[in-house]
Write an enzyme that holds these catalytic residues in place. Sequence first.
Site, mmCIF file in Angstrom:
data_model
loop_
_atom_site.group_PDB
_atom_site.id
_atom_site.type_symbol
_atom_site.label_atom_id
_atom_site.label_comp_id
_atom_site.label_asym_id
_atom_site.label_seq_id
_atom_site.Cartn_x
_atom_site.Cartn_y
_atom_site.Cartn_z
ATOM 1 C CG HIS A 260 -2.063 0.920 1.122
ATOM 2 N ND1 HIS A 260 -1.979 2.253 1.412
ATOM 3 C CD2 HIS A 260 -3.331 0.690 0.708
ATOM 4 C CE1 HIS A 260 -3.163 2.810 1.190
ATOM 5 N NE2 HIS A 260 -3.996 1.887 0.754
ATOM 6 C CG ASP A 314 -8.424 -4.650 -2.762
ATOM 7 O OD1 ASP A 314 -9.608 -4.482 -2.430
ATOM 8 O OD2 ASP A 314 -7.794 -3.844 -3.467
#
Length: 378
Positions: A260, A314
């Site tokens: 991320h 996710d």
Amino acid sequence: MSEQYSPGLAGVIAGKSTIGLVNGTDGILLYRGYPVEELAEHCTFEEVAHLLLVGHLPTQAELTAFDAELKARRVLPAGLIEILRNLPTTTHPMAALQVGTAALSGFFPALDAGDKKGNWEGTLRLTASLPTIVAAFHRIRQGKPVVAPDTSLGLAADFLSMLNGEKPDAKSSRLFDVCLVLHAEHGFNASTFTGRVVGSSLADIFASMAAAVGSLSGPLHGGANEEVLTQLNTISSAAEAPAWLDHMIETKQKIMGLGHRVYKVKDPRADILQRMASDLFSSHGSTPLYDIAHAIEDHAKVKLGPKGIWPNVDFYSGLVYQKLGLTVDLFTPIFAIARIAGWSAHWLEQMQDNRIFRPDCIYSGPHGVKVTPLDERG
Ligand code: ACO
């Protein structure tokens, strides 16, 4: 002009906001000051949408009124359903959603971005209509009749009902509702920023949100949840997972659902989703994919954790959706029907203190080139 260049705008401050805080060092996510864990435990998606859009958690009376406003806007105009019917059935549901979102402005005429009442109307229309667009297109592409919204249900349960043609059980509805809460807002991510950038030209809210849907569809952003399952399906067992991960790292391939831009620790939403997945699997039976995902996470802790690469939202969401019977290519549209609340809140905030986004670039092309007449060009 400063020539400081930050690829991907990493670390660049591009605005001020009171909507969401993402603290990537400590793994903290706040919506208007509330930790996402608190909201996931105590609130419905509608309460969280009110929090994001209006600025505070609603009282019972405010929630009843807000809910009624949304319910009144769940039905799509017949012409919009017709547009969805005219798309090839092979269209990705994110593309259909982008078409449907942009088309809303034709049915609810384009609003002046400076018109507060019109903007609020657009916000309600989008929050209420996106679930119906996704469900309607899913039914159409399967050759099934479109299911009308059921206003006796909350937004999450109604989406599942319009998708499957039957009322979901209470546990699935609440689980899905929590998934929507977890995906509703995340600061200046790519799709939210896209919505703000488009809005900054004073394009209307439908045009801005259609652009945000397009941005979310990419595999480096919301599209990753779909890719996670594709990758997990290539691994035959949990025992094989460490060797698979080592090979991916050695060959410099991306592991979907890990990493991320902001979080350098495990994404707090991944933690909640993992707990939800594990709960769901203990009551509804497990799936080998969960064991594989777990084995990847364990090995990734050692191999990628020191680089600050950890599971993001996710990584586990797809496993939960799959267990709820949702088709893989609906995962990203589901993300969008939650994130529309955050996107719209950011768009409204942008309108309050707008300046058009217009960054610079370092030009490295040629200068002063002379035009060769057309008939002399080789
Ligand atoms: N697998 C393997 N290596 C990774 C991963 C990953 N998932 N993520 C980052 N890295 C490595 C890169 O290869 C790079 O290594 P290097 O410095 O040796 O070249 C380094 O970490 C930095 O990676 P970048 O891609 O430059 O980081 P950036 O901040 O630009 O990208 C992103 C963040 C796009 C999320 C990235 O981590 C990624 O591609 N992850 C996989 C896709 C994904 O899961 N996306 C969903 C994100 S959450 C969301 O949008 C809802």
